[in-house]
Design an enzyme around this catalytic site. Structure first.
Site, PDB file in Angstrom:
ATOM      1  CD1 TRP A 109      35.235  49.426  38.216  1.00 23.35           C
ATOM      2  CD2 TRP A 109      36.357  48.359  36.607  1.00 23.35           C
ATOM      3  NE1 TRP A 109      36.520  49.217  38.654  1.00 23.35           N
ATOM      4  CE2 TRP A 109      37.231  48.569  37.691  1.00 23.35           C
ATOM      5  CE3 TRP A 109      36.840  47.707  35.497  1.00 23.35           C
ATOM      6  CZ2 TRP A 109      38.560  48.147  37.690  1.00 23.35           C
ATOM      7  CZ3 TRP A 109      38.151  47.290  35.479  1.00 23.35           C
ATOM      8  CH2 TRP A 109      38.999  47.507  36.574  1.00 23.35           C
ATOM      9  N   GLY A 118      32.485  45.410  28.236  1.00 28.81           N
ATOM     10  CA  GLY A 118      33.615  45.009  27.384  1.00 28.81           C
ATOM     11  C   GLY A 118      34.316  46.234  26.837  1.00 28.81           C
ATOM     12  CE  LYS A 127      42.072  38.183  49.544  1.00 29.08           C
ATOM     13  NZ  LYS A 127      42.676  37.592  48.462  1.00 29.08           N
ATOM     14  NE  ARG A 140      29.356  42.270  36.663  1.00 30.91           N
ATOM     15  CZ  ARG A 140      29.495  41.214  35.853  1.00 30.91           C
ATOM     16  NH1 ARG A 140      29.080  40.030  36.256  1.00 30.91           N
ATOM     17  NH2 ARG A 140      30.062  41.311  34.681  1.00 30.91           N
ATOM     18  CE  LYS A 158      34.842  37.802  43.647  1.00 31.12           C
ATOM     19  NZ  LYS A 158      35.889  37.500  44.640  1.00 31.12           N
ATOM     20  CG  HIS A 195      69.034  37.011  49.473  1.00 34.91           C
ATOM     21  ND1 HIS A 195      70.381  36.771  49.276  1.00 34.91           N
ATOM     22  CD2 HIS A 195      68.513  35.846  49.940  1.00 34.91           C
ATOM     23  CE1 HIS A 195      70.653  35.511  49.572  1.00 34.91           C
ATOM     24  NE2 HIS A 195      69.545  34.930  49.968  1.00 34.91           N
ATOM     25  CB  CYS A 216      30.091  46.951  32.678  1.00 31.59           C
ATOM     26  SG  CYS A 216      31.326  48.192  32.318  1.00 31.59           S
TER      27      CYS A 216
HETATM   28  C1  AGP Z   1      41.894  38.529  44.769  1.00 32.78           C
HETATM   29  O1  AGP Z   1      41.445  38.843  46.075  1.00 32.78           O
HETATM   30  C2  AGP Z   1      41.552  39.606  43.775  1.00 32.78           C
HETATM   31  N1  AGP Z   1      40.188  39.946  43.790  1.00 32.78           N
HETATM   32  C3  AGP Z   1      42.094  39.316  42.387  1.00 32.78           C
HETATM   33  O2  AGP Z   1      43.491  39.193  42.494  1.00 32.78           O
HETATM   34  C4  AGP Z   1      41.546  38.033  41.698  1.00 32.78           C
HETATM   35  O3  AGP Z   1      42.042  36.891  42.351  1.00 32.78           O
HETATM   36  C5  AGP Z   1      42.060  38.021  40.247  1.00 32.78           C
HETATM   37  O4  AGP Z   1      41.537  39.150  39.585  1.00 32.78           O
HETATM   38  C6  AGP Z   1      41.687  36.750  39.483  1.00 32.78           C
HETATM   39  O5  AGP Z   1      40.282  36.656  39.392  1.00 32.78           O
HETATM   40  P1  AGP Z   1      39.632  35.262  38.865  1.00 32.78           P
HETATM   41  O6  AGP Z   1      40.039  34.211  39.838  1.00 32.78           O
HETATM   42  O7  AGP Z   1      38.168  35.523  38.847  1.00 32.78           O
HETATM   43  O8  AGP Z   1      40.195  34.999  37.505  1.00 32.78           O
END
Ligand code: AGP
Length: 608
Positions: free
Chosen positions: A74, A101, A485, A27, A603, A504, A2
């Site tokens: 969100w 939150g 990615k 975000r 994000k 494996h 959010c």
């Molecule tokens: C990575 O491309 C993702 N957006 C996600 O895995 C991200 O790396 C993860 O949520 C950790 O975020 P942070 O580095 O802000 O803690």
């Protein structure tokens, strides 16, 4: 997660709120809303979907005023609907509240408030708060606000308007960031400084358990238990240009192409080349404890966890200190064995990831020295650690992390050097790694210059349903990162594996429809990777190889080769990941995906 933005001053509040919310779109969100007060009357407008829908609905009202709050949501509790969008109100619509939150005890509070006659209209946890304030309100709004806060458990960043106190914005934080901006007779609040940096560069950050009351005459800050607090005003240095796309079609592509600069920024002023060592100001007080660590825990999530895996190889190799890499979400609940002479390093781009923050608090509770490698200055994780290193990658807007990852690895290499040069690493070895590091930005530029070759390869594989990424040694975490990615922005299923693991199980997947990406750079186990490539080809698998310039052998084996410059082994992941970032980007674009805001992702994951 959010987004929050608020304004009180003398200007028309609507454009300030909407522009601020637009800066927070990255975000990730699924609905949005605003509240203003005009002539002591609250006005609220909210919509599900993108901000443009909200903007249109606001334009059809006569909302105005010079005080207001805005929110992008969100969804965590309750579907992304208009009614569940923030702001939420009390029964009589005298109070409008927005929240970032999770209120963990909302069910109990909701039940008790319903028994007292309150009517709820949403499925959200947030809605209990304005009703709680209403329940406590008896003429003193600030008191009612603080009483309500004292009943809550969970994480919150709140901004509240009320017709009971129409010339104030009340804000409070516990676990979700809030930044306050100071202008000339006008004040701002936001969950992220990028929402207000175009209005002011003078800011301060609220701490957990702290609240503020914004009025046109100034700001009062205090704890939620009514103890006045003093705040240090900070200056924001990055400019808005770095936040805009600078002409690129997507933030992600801009950030991929920013890496020569961001890698430079991550070591600028930190390399003592003649002495073959580094100086990390943020760790100066704890260098000895770090070098004497009995064990180092590297704790993170997602891409940051991949950076940690790379560091495990190079720290154990050169510092001879045992390293344990942990998913933050696992560490926080598994009762790990942490001793006082262990060191915990959390890695987080946003500095707000809930699992990583919780793991950090658990590590602190167990008495370890806790350090942070963070991008967002002033973020919660940055301020909770005992010490740390900022990666200086600038705002990373694309949900898929790219420049932050390579800067994290660069900082981890510097931390390795800091320790290793206090132990057995020679000045010559230190100098050679630093010399190579200084040339990495230019080497990245030569890789980026191949973007058309990579785009052509992407075109051939954009319709595939599955990918396998394989690498060995420090290139195994790169394989994981390349797979992440691709899957997070193109929605193609992709898995990363140690190349030797293929036999494996995963080898059963190989057929002419399964593209296999090999990171096959020159190292001591290169010949083993070549054998793995031959195993894939024997089963008609299509091979895309990341290889070092001049490698003739690989071109006879792989269907497609992307060549990268050679460098020191500890720095190779910074180069070998670049083609994988571009491959994922171009495939996603060709599949028409929302590259900067992929579905279901945010994000910064500030909830569990
Ligand atoms: C990575 O491309 C993702 N957006 C996600 O895995 C991200 O790396 C993860 O949520 C950790 O975020 P942070 O580095 O802000 O803690």
């Amino acid at each position: 997660m959010c987004g929050i933005v608020g304004y009180i001053g003398h200007k028309n509040v609507l454009p300030i709120l909407l522009t601020g919310l637009k800066r927070l779109e990255y975000r990730g969100y699924d609905s949005a809303g605003i509240a203003t007060i005009t002539e002591n009357q609250l006005a609220i407008e909210k919509q599900s979907g993108k901000l443009s829908i909200l903007e249109n609905s606001i334009n059809s009202t006569n909302m105005n005023g010079s005080i207001g709050i805005g929110h992008t949501r969100w969804a965590t509790h309750g579907a992304p609907t208009k009614s569940n969008a923030h702001p939420h109100t009390d029964c009589k619509s005298n109070i409008a509240l927005i929240h970032n939150g999770i209120i963990e005890n909302y069910a109990t509070l909701r039940k008790a408030l319903i028994e007292k006659g309150h009517k709820f209209v949403t499925e959200t946890d947030t809605e209990v708060v304005p009703h709680l304030i209403e329940e406590f309100y008896d003429g003193d709004f600030e008191l009612a606000f603080r009483q309500a806060l004292s009943e809550l458990s969970g994480a919150y960043g709140f901004a509240v308007l009320s017709s009971h106190d129409p010339d104030k914005i009340y804000v409070a934080r516990q676990g979700s960031p809030l930044v306050i901006g100071l202008g000339e007779g006008e004040f701002f609040v936001a969950s992220d400084v990028s929402a207000i940096v175009s209005h002011t560069r003078s800011v301060f950050y609220l701490n957990d358990g702290e609240m503020a009351i914004l009025s046109r005459g100034g700001i009062k800050t205090k704890t939620i238990t009514n103890e006045p607090t003093k705040k240090k005003i900070e200056k924001i240095t990055f400019d808005l240009g770095r936040i805009e796309k600078s002409g690129y079609p997507h933030y992600m592509l801009k950030e991929i192409f920013e890496q020569p600069k961001t890698i430079t920024d991550s070591f600028r002023g930190r390399l003592l080349q003649s002495e073959g060592r580094v100086r990390l100001g943020g760790l100066s007080e704890v260098e000895e404890r770090l070098a004497d660590a009995a064990k180092i825990y590297l704790i993170a999530c997602g891409t940051s966890w991949h950076a940690a895996l790379i560091a495990e190889y190079i720290i154990e190799e050169y510092c001879r200190i045992p390293v344990e890499v942990e998913y933050a979400s696992e560490f926080r609940y598994r009762n790990p064995v942490v001793n006082k002479n262990d060191v915990i390093i959390v890695i987080s781009q946003s500095g707000e990831t809930a699992d990583t923050l919780a793991a950090l608090k658990e590590g602190k509770h167990k008495g370890a020295l806790c350090l942070g490698i963070v991008n967002s200055v002033g973020s919660t994780i940055a301020r909770e650690t005992d010490a740390g290193v900022y990666i200086h990658a600038g705002p990373e807007i694309g949900v898929a992390s790219t420049k932050a990852f390579t800067s994290q690895v660069t900082v981890l290499v510097q931390i390795m050097l800091l320790i290793a040069r206090k132990k057995s690493m020679s000045v010559v070895m230190g100098q050679s790694i630093i010399e190579e590091l200084i040339h990495v930005p230019d080497k990245i530029k030569t890789i980026l210059a191949q973007s058309q070759i990579i785009e052509d390869i992407a075109d051939k594989f954009k319709d595939k349903s599955n990918f396998l990424y394989l690498g060995r040694g420090v290139n195994f975490p790169v394989a994981l990162e390349g797979a992440l990615k691709l899957k997070e922005i193109s929605y193609i299923h992709a898995e990363g594996y140690p190349a030797a693991e293929m036999k494996h199980g995963p080898i059963a997947l190989i057929d002419e429809d399964m593209p296999v990406v090999f990171i096959a750079t020159k190292d001591l186990i290169y010949d083993k990777v070549i054998s793995n490539i031959e195993e894939v080809r024997a089963r008609k698998g299509k091979v895309i190889a990341i290889a070092c310039q001049g490698d003739e052998k690989i071109s006879k084996l792989a269907d497609h080769v992307i060549y990268i410059p050679e460098t020191s082994q500890v720095l190779m992941p910074i180069l070998s990941v670049i083609p994988l970032q571009l491959l994922a980007y171009y495939i996603a674009v060709k599949r028409g995906c929302d590259v900067d805001q992929p579905r279901n992702l945010a994000k910064s994951v500030t909830v569990e």
